[in-house]
Design a protein around this motif. Structure first.
Motif, PDB file in Angstrom:
ATOM      1  N   ARG A 123       0.897  -1.163   0.000  1.00  0.00           N
ATOM      2  CA  ARG A 123       0.000   0.000   0.000  1.00  0.00           C
ATOM      3  C   ARG A 123       0.931   1.207   0.000  1.00  0.00           C
ATOM      4  O   ARG A 123       1.618   1.468   0.983  1.00  0.00           O
ATOM      5  N   VAL A 124       0.988   1.897  -1.129  1.00  0.00           N
ATOM      6  CA  VAL A 124       1.950   2.975  -1.330  1.00  0.00           C
ATOM      7  C   VAL A 124       1.299   4.315  -1.005  1.00  0.00           C
ATOM      8  O   VAL A 124       0.191   4.608  -1.460  1.00  0.00           O
ATOM      9  N   ILE A 125       2.015   5.112  -0.237  1.00  0.00           N
ATOM     10  CA  ILE A 125       1.579   6.458   0.119  1.00  0.00           C
ATOM     11  C   ILE A 125       2.648   7.405  -0.412  1.00  0.00           C
ATOM     12  O   ILE A 125       3.795   7.364   0.037  1.00  0.00           O
ATOM     13  N   SER A 126       2.276   8.203  -1.395  1.00  0.00           N
ATOM     14  CA  SER A 126       3.209   9.127  -2.033  1.00  0.00           C
ATOM     15  C   SER A 126       2.701  10.544  -1.795  1.00  0.00           C
ATOM     16  O   SER A 126       1.489  10.772  -1.781  1.00  0.00           O
ATOM     17  N   PHE A 127       3.604  11.492  -1.619  1.00  0.00           N
ATOM     18  CA  PHE A 127       3.156  12.857  -1.331  1.00  0.00           C
ATOM     19  C   PHE A 127       4.058  13.887  -1.983  1.00  0.00           C
ATOM     20  O   PHE A 127       5.184  13.591  -2.364  1.00  0.00           O
ATOM     21  N   ASP A 128       3.518  15.097  -2.110  1.00  0.00           N
ATOM     22  CA  ASP A 128       4.293  16.254  -2.555  1.00  0.00           C
ATOM     23  C   ASP A 128       4.709  17.028  -1.319  1.00  0.00           C
ATOM     24  O   ASP A 128       3.859  17.382  -0.488  1.00  0.00           O
ATOM     25  N   LYS A 129       5.994  17.293  -1.206  1.00  0.00           N
ATOM     26  CA  LYS A 129       6.462  18.072  -0.065  1.00  0.00           C
ATOM     27  C   LYS A 129       5.911  19.493  -0.129  1.00  0.00           C
ATOM     28  O   LYS A 129       5.504  19.954  -1.194  1.00  0.00           O
ATOM     29  N   ARG A 130       5.889  20.150   1.003  1.00  0.00           N
ATOM     30  CA  ARG A 130       5.415  21.540   1.030  1.00  0.00           C
ATOM     31  C   ARG A 130       6.185  22.376   0.018  1.00  0.00           C
ATOM     32  O   ARG A 130       7.386  22.203  -0.165  1.00  0.00           O
ATOM     33  N   GLY A 131       5.452  23.231  -0.680  1.00  0.00           N
ATOM     34  CA  GLY A 131       6.074  24.094  -1.664  1.00  0.00           C
ATOM     35  C   GLY A 131       6.291  23.452  -3.021  1.00  0.00           C
ATOM     36  O   GLY A 131       6.823  24.088  -3.919  1.00  0.00           O
ATOM     37  N   THR A 132       5.905  22.179  -3.178  1.00  0.00           N
ATOM     38  CA  THR A 132       6.064  21.511  -4.470  1.00  0.00           C
ATOM     39  C   THR A 132       4.752  20.886  -4.902  1.00  0.00           C
ATOM     40  O   THR A 132       3.877  20.602  -4.083  1.00  0.00           O
ATOM     41  N   GLY A 133       4.626  20.672  -6.201  1.00  0.00           N
ATOM     42  CA  GLY A 133       3.475  19.962  -6.739  1.00  0.00           C
ATOM     43  C   GLY A 133       2.151  20.539  -6.296  1.00  0.00           C
ATOM     44  O   GLY A 133       1.912  21.748  -6.376  1.00  0.00           O
ATOM     45  N   LEU A 134       1.281  19.662  -5.791  1.00  0.00           N
ATOM     46  CA  LEU A 134      -0.072  20.044  -5.407  1.00  0.00           C
ATOM     47  C   LEU A 134      -0.192  20.488  -3.950  1.00  0.00           C
ATOM     48  O   LEU A 134      -1.268  20.890  -3.514  1.00  0.00           O
ATOM     49  N   SER A 135       0.906  20.411  -3.188  1.00  0.00           N
ATOM     50  CA  SER A 135       0.889  20.886  -1.806  1.00  0.00           C
ATOM     51  C   SER A 135       0.927  22.410  -1.789  1.00  0.00           C
ATOM     52  O   SER A 135       1.311  23.053  -2.771  1.00  0.00           O
ATOM     53  N   ASP A 136       0.521  22.967  -0.651  1.00  0.00           N
ATOM     54  CA  ASP A 136       0.515  24.428  -0.530  1.00  0.00           C
ATOM     55  C   ASP A 136       1.912  25.008  -0.699  1.00  0.00           C
ATOM     56  O   ASP A 136       2.908  24.367  -0.333  1.00  0.00           O
ATOM     57  N   PRO A 137       1.988  26.229  -1.237  1.00  0.00           N
ATOM     58  CA  PRO A 137       3.283  26.904  -1.351  1.00  0.00           C
ATOM     59  C   PRO A 137       3.876  27.151   0.031  1.00  0.00           C
ATOM     60  O   PRO A 137       3.140  27.288   1.020  1.00  0.00           O
ATOM     61  N   ALA A 138       5.181  27.215   0.092  1.00  0.00           N
ATOM     62  CA  ALA A 138       5.877  27.502   1.344  1.00  0.00           C
ATOM     63  C   ALA A 138       6.530  28.873   1.247  1.00  0.00           C
ATOM     64  O   ALA A 138       7.004  29.264   0.187  1.00  0.00           O
ATOM     65  N   SER A 139       6.551  29.581   2.362  1.00  0.00           N
ATOM     66  CA  SER A 139       7.140  30.920   2.377  1.00  0.00           C
ATOM     67  C   SER A 139       8.659  30.876   2.565  1.00  0.00           C
ATOM     68  O   SER A 139       9.331  31.884   2.416  1.00  0.00           O
TER      69      SER A 139
END
Length: 141
Positions: free
Chosen positions: A62-78
Motif C-alpha cells: 500500500r503505497v503512500i506518495s506525497f508532494d512536499k510543502r512548496g512543491t506539486g499540489l501541496s501548498d506553497p511555502a514561504s
C-alpha cells in the motif's frame, strides 16, 4: 494493481497551516515514498517509467506518495522547510492515510526525512524501516 496511466485520487493532510497533497494506491503493508527535491503527484503519472515503478510497488504494498510543502499540489511555502517541518509533514500524511508503522522509501533528501521520522519525539515508537534510494549517508552541516 494501479491502472496504467490513471492517477489515483489526491487527498490532503493538514500540517500546521499547510495542506500536503498525497495519494494512496495498492494493497499490502504500508510504504511511504518520501520524494526528493521536487515532485508533482499528477505530473508523475504522465511518465510511463514512473507509472511502471509505482504499479510494481502497488502490486505488493500500500503505497503512500506525497508532494512536499512548496512543491506539486501541496501548498506553497514561504521559506525552505526545516528538517523538523519536513518530518511533521511526513507524519501528517502518515496520520491522514492511517499508516501507523510504514516502511519509508526515501529518494534523495527524502531519505534524510525518512531517517529522521523514527528518532524525533514525540513518537519514537514509529521506528520505520528505511529503504534509501540515492540519498546521502548522513546530513552535512
Amino acid at each position: 494493481m494501479v491502472a496504467m496511466g490513471r492517477a489515483p485520487d489526491v487527498h490532503y493532510a493538514k500540517s500546521g497551516d499547510l495542506s500536503i497533497a498525497y495519494m494512496v494506491f495498492g494493497e499490502g503493508p504500508d510504504l511511504v515514498v518520501a520524494p526528493g527535491f521536487i515532485s508533482h503527484l499528477e505530473v508523475t503519472w504522465e511518465e510511463p517509467s514512473v507509472v511502471h515503478f509505482h504499479s510494481r510497488l502497488a502490486s505488493f504494498r500500500r503505497v503512500i506518495s506525497f508532494d512536499k510543502r512548496g512543491t506539486g499540489l501541496s501548498d506553497p511555502a514561504s521559506h525552505a522547510p526545516t528538517l523538523e517541518e519536513s518530518v511533521d509533514d511526513l507524519r501528517a500524511v502518515m496520520d491522514a492515510a492511517g499508516a501507523d508503522r510504514p516502511d519509508v522509501l526515501g529518494i534523495s533528501e527524502g531519505g534524510t526525512i525518512g531517517d529522521a521520522v523514527g528518532g524525533v519525539p514525540p513518537r519514537p515508537r514509529e521506528q520505520p524501516r528505511l529503504v534509501r534510494n540515492v540519498c546521502p549517508a548522513r546530513r552535512s552541516r
